[in-house]
Design a protein around this motif. Structure first.
Motif, PDB file in Angstrom:
ATOM      1  N   ALA A  62       0.838  -1.207   0.000  1.00 18.80           N
ATOM      2  CA  ALA A  62       0.000   0.000   0.000  1.00 18.80           C
ATOM      3  C   ALA A  62       0.873   1.258   0.000  1.00 18.80           C
ATOM      4  N   GLU A  63       1.906   1.287   0.843  1.00 21.23           N
ATOM      5  CA  GLU A  63       2.785   2.476   0.902  1.00 21.23           C
ATOM      6  C   GLU A  63       3.582   2.617  -0.399  1.00 21.23           C
ATOM      7  N   THR A  64       4.023   1.481  -0.954  1.00 23.99           N
ATOM      8  CA  THR A  64       4.795   1.547  -2.207  1.00 23.99           C
ATOM      9  C   THR A  64       3.906   2.061  -3.335  1.00 23.99           C
ATOM     10  N   ASN A  65       2.682   1.578  -3.390  1.00 25.92           N
ATOM     11  CA  ASN A  65       1.767   2.041  -4.458  1.00 25.92           C
ATOM     12  C   ASN A  65       1.480   3.530  -4.326  1.00 25.92           C
ATOM     13  N   LYS A  66       1.370   3.990  -3.082  1.00 28.16           N
ATOM     14  CA  LYS A  66       1.092   5.415  -2.851  1.00 28.16           C
ATOM     15  C   LYS A  66       2.245   6.267  -3.398  1.00 28.16           C
ATOM     16  N   VAL A  67       3.458   5.855  -3.079  1.00 26.71           N
ATOM     17  CA  VAL A  67       4.637   6.590  -3.559  1.00 26.71           C
ATOM     18  C   VAL A  67       4.722   6.486  -5.087  1.00 26.71           C
ATOM     19  N   SER A  68       4.426   5.313  -5.610  1.00 27.21           N
ATOM     20  CA  SER A  68       4.482   5.088  -7.056  1.00 27.21           C
ATOM     21  C   SER A  68       3.491   5.982  -7.804  1.00 27.21           C
TER      22      SER A  68
ATOM     23  N   GLN B  22      14.419   5.947  -0.991  1.00 31.71           N
ATOM     24  CA  GLN B  22      14.759   5.566   0.384  1.00 31.71           C
ATOM     25  C   GLN B  22      14.443   6.744   1.285  1.00 31.71           C
ATOM     26  N   SER B  23      13.653   6.476   2.313  1.00 30.89           N
ATOM     27  CA  SER B  23      13.226   7.591   3.161  1.00 30.89           C
ATOM     28  C   SER B  23      13.312   7.222   4.639  1.00 30.89           C
ATOM     29  N   ILE B  24      13.811   8.149   5.421  1.00 30.98           N
ATOM     30  CA  ILE B  24      13.834   7.940   6.881  1.00 30.98           C
ATOM     31  C   ILE B  24      13.127   9.111   7.545  1.00 30.98           C
TER      32      ILE B  24
ATOM     33  N   VAL C 101      10.792  11.612  12.760  1.00 30.17           N
ATOM     34  CA  VAL C 101       9.519  12.084  13.314  1.00 30.17           C
ATOM     35  C   VAL C 101       8.648  10.822  13.395  1.00 30.17           C
ATOM     36  N   PRO C 102       7.872  10.642  14.467  1.00 25.28           N
ATOM     37  CA  PRO C 102       6.999   9.464  14.511  1.00 25.28           C
ATOM     38  C   PRO C 102       6.047   9.464  13.308  1.00 25.28           C
ATOM     39  N   THR C 103       5.877   8.289  12.686  1.00 27.45           N
ATOM     40  CA  THR C 103       5.060   8.199  11.465  1.00 27.45           C
ATOM     41  C   THR C 103       3.590   7.997  11.813  1.00 27.45           C
TER      42      THR C 103
ATOM     43  N   LYS D  41       1.937   5.608  18.468  1.00 23.96           N
ATOM     44  CA  LYS D  41       1.230   4.579  17.697  1.00 23.96           C
ATOM     45  C   LYS D  41       0.543   5.230  16.499  1.00 23.96           C
ATOM     46  N   LYS D  42       0.386   4.436  15.434  1.00 20.76           N
ATOM     47  CA  LYS D  42      -0.307   4.916  14.246  1.00 20.76           C
ATOM     48  C   LYS D  42      -1.765   5.195  14.612  1.00 20.76           C
ATOM     49  N   LYS D  43      -2.270   6.336  14.209  1.00 17.09           N
ATOM     50  CA  LYS D  43      -3.668   6.656  14.551  1.00 17.09           C
ATOM     51  C   LYS D  43      -4.618   5.785  13.729  1.00 17.09           C
TER      52      LYS D  43
ATOM     53  N   ILE E 101      -7.582   6.662  12.423  1.00 15.52           N
ATOM     54  CA  ILE E 101      -8.202   7.371  11.281  1.00 15.52           C
ATOM     55  C   ILE E 101      -7.181   8.375  10.759  1.00 15.52           C
ATOM     56  N   SER E 102      -6.743   8.203   9.515  1.00 16.86           N
ATOM     57  CA  SER E 102      -5.743   9.118   8.960  1.00 16.86           C
ATOM     58  C   SER E 102      -6.363  10.507   8.807  1.00 16.86           C
ATOM     59  N   SER E 103      -5.494  11.513   8.671  1.00 16.85           N
ATOM     60  CA  SER E 103      -6.008  12.874   8.452  1.00 16.85           C
ATOM     61  C   SER E 103      -6.884  12.889   7.199  1.00 16.85           C
TER      62      SER E 103
HETATM   63  P1  ADP Z   1       0.907  12.259  10.252  1.00 17.01           P
HETATM   64  O1  ADP Z   1       0.245  12.858  11.426  1.00 17.01           O
HETATM   65  O2  ADP Z   1       2.175  11.575  10.624  1.00 17.01           O
HETATM   66  O3  ADP Z   1       1.110  13.225   9.107  1.00 17.01           O
HETATM   67  P2  ADP Z   1      -0.970  11.019   8.421  1.00 17.01           P
HETATM   68  O4  ADP Z   1      -1.923   9.871   8.643  1.00 17.01           O
HETATM   69  O5  ADP Z   1      -1.521  12.316   8.002  1.00 17.01           O
HETATM   70  O6  ADP Z   1      -0.109  11.148   9.750  1.00 17.01           O
HETATM   71  O7  ADP Z   1       0.101  10.590   7.340  1.00 17.01           O
HETATM   72  C1  ADP Z   1       0.918   9.449   7.492  1.00 17.01           C
HETATM   73  C2  ADP Z   1       1.170   8.869   6.120  1.00 17.01           C
HETATM   74  O8  ADP Z   1       2.034   9.735   5.358  1.00 17.01           O
HETATM   75  C3  ADP Z   1       1.942   7.565   6.145  1.00 17.01           C
HETATM   76  O9  ADP Z   1       1.075   6.466   6.369  1.00 17.01           O
HETATM   77  C4  ADP Z   1       2.540   7.523   4.749  1.00 17.01           C
HETATM   78  O10 ADP Z   1       1.599   7.107   3.785  1.00 17.01           O
HETATM   79  C5  ADP Z   1       2.861   8.981   4.503  1.00 17.01           C
HETATM   80  N1  ADP Z   1       4.268   9.230   4.850  1.00 17.01           N
HETATM   81  C6  ADP Z   1       4.790   9.548   6.060  1.00 17.01           C
HETATM   82  N2  ADP Z   1       6.109   9.684   5.984  1.00 17.01           N
HETATM   83  C7  ADP Z   1       6.467   9.439   4.699  1.00 17.01           C
HETATM   84  C8  ADP Z   1       7.704   9.422   4.006  1.00 17.01           C
HETATM   85  N3  ADP Z   1       8.852   9.687   4.616  1.00 17.01           N
HETATM   86  N4  ADP Z   1       7.692   9.146   2.681  1.00 17.01           N
HETATM   87  C9  ADP Z   1       6.514   8.896   2.041  1.00 17.01           C
HETATM   88  N5  ADP Z   1       5.315   8.882   2.654  1.00 17.01           N
HETATM   89  C10 ADP Z   1       5.288   9.145   3.969  1.00 17.01           C
END
Ligand code: ADP
Ligand code: DP6
Length: 333
Positions: A73-79, A98-100, A103-105, A192-194, A196-198
């Protein structure tokens, strides 16, 4: 995908930002056009470093996220995001990304802002696009709205624009990071990952909350008030508008159907503690993005008393002491 041009690997560093006037709701989901303008402070302590290399021998995009191969899912989003960049550049070549995150993700500390600001900057340069900062903020925007603001340092306004094609919707710096030596305490209650995303949260709110239309009107009013307080360096007014705007944004989630909220018990404890500090004469104000964690804003002279008072709360895991930070930079190999 055939091409024999040589492409360099480019690494960009972008900082997260905390919105004082929140972006909450889109008028166009594809182009990431917001319903309201917003204003943020870029944060010195939270950032992302992303390298992009468009390589001839790749059969698909590869995304290494925080030192692990990212899930599908994350790879497709970036793609999908890179498809925009490739289309603009007229280049058909897959990339190694490559991304680091320093900041907590996905915890409400704006990793999507630093993440997409770094990705867009690195990818645009790596593919040879000649874009100025305004255009870069528009490119970052179509990865994540708040990322448009992270291209710049200091105090940043993202103007909503009115045109359907988004050409008048971009961010710009309104004051440099050295303009005002504010202190922003990022209070971690949970990394922790929330749930419900923003993105999902704001969509649900636009679609179902009866408070939403009021939010849009209030946000535009608050933006004017905040910019005025910023120009006057009137910290008390600045703080009150910030706090009240955050509360109005979060109130829209309570009106949604079904209702939801990002806060946890610790969120309320910090809010109460901040108000008690004010009652005792220390000017401190809170704001929260879409997540339980709280940002407390104060003046440098009050930093220790605010931090020490908050540290008495059991729910707090960690406090990051931030200041206004810089815009995007490129790192040499
Ligand atoms: P946050 O409060 O951390 O912004 P969101 O739910 O709004 O939370 O966004 C998190 C999402 O942003 C991740 O699941 C991922 O899809 C994307 N994201 C976060 N960091 C990166 C990164 N370094 N590179 C690409 N996508 C990222
Ligand atoms: C509450 O920018 O993460 O942090 O554009 O869908 O990626 P997308 O959303 P995102 O939302 C940020 C919402 C916020 C407020 C803000 O940063 O302005």
């Amino acid at each position: 995908m055939s091409e024999h041009r040589e492409f360099e690997q480019v690494t960009a560093k972008a900082h997260a930002n905390i919105a004082l006037i929140k972006y909450w709701g889109k008028r166009d989901e594809q182009l990431f056009l917001p319903m309201n303008s917003s204003l943020s402070i870029t944060l010195d302590k939270f950032y992302t470093e992303t390298s992009v290399h468009f390589c001839e021998d790749l059969k698909a995009d590869v995304f290494i996220f925080n030192k692990c191969i990212a899930n599908v899912a994350e790879t497709n989003k970036v793609s999908r995001y890179l498809d925009h960049i490739r289309k603009m550049a007229g280049v058909e070549r897959y990339a190694m990304v490559q991304s680091i995150n320093y900041v907590p993700t996905a915890a409400g500390f704006a990793s999507s802002a630093s993440g997409y600001a770094a990705l867009s900057s690195a990818a645009a340069r790596a593919i040879g696009l000649d874009v100025d900062e305004k255009k870069l903020s528009q490119l970052a925007r179509i990865g994540s709205g708040s990322a448009s603001r992270s291209i710049f340092g200091g105090f940043v306004e993202w103007t909503k624009g009115n045109l359907d094609d988004g050409s008048d919707c971009y961010a710009r710096q309104i004051e440099e990071e050295s303009y005002w030596d504010l202190c922003i305490l990022a209070i971690q209650l949970s990394d922790k990952k929330k749930s419900i995303s923003s993105r999902a949260g704001m969509k649900h709110t636009v679609e179902t909350s009866p408070f939403y239309n009021i939010w849009v009107k209030e946000a535009e009013k608050d933006l004017g008030l905040l910019k005025d307080a910023l120009q006057q360096k009137d910290f008390e007014r600045f703080g009150h508008v910030t706090e009240s705007n955050a509360l109005k944004m979060h109130a829209t989630t309570l009106g949604a159907n079904p209702p939801y909220w990002y806060w946890e018990a610790g969120t309320i404890s910090v809010m109460n503690q901040v108000r008690q500090l004010r009652d005792s004469g220390v000017l401190a104000f809170f704001t929260m993005d879409a997540g339980p964690n709280v940002f407390v804003i104060c003046q440098q002279k009050d930093k220790e008393v605010v931090e020490n008072t908050l540290l008495t709360l059991d729910e707090i895991e960690q406090i990051y002491v931030c200041q206004p930070g810089p815009g995007v930079t490129y790192l040499s190999k």
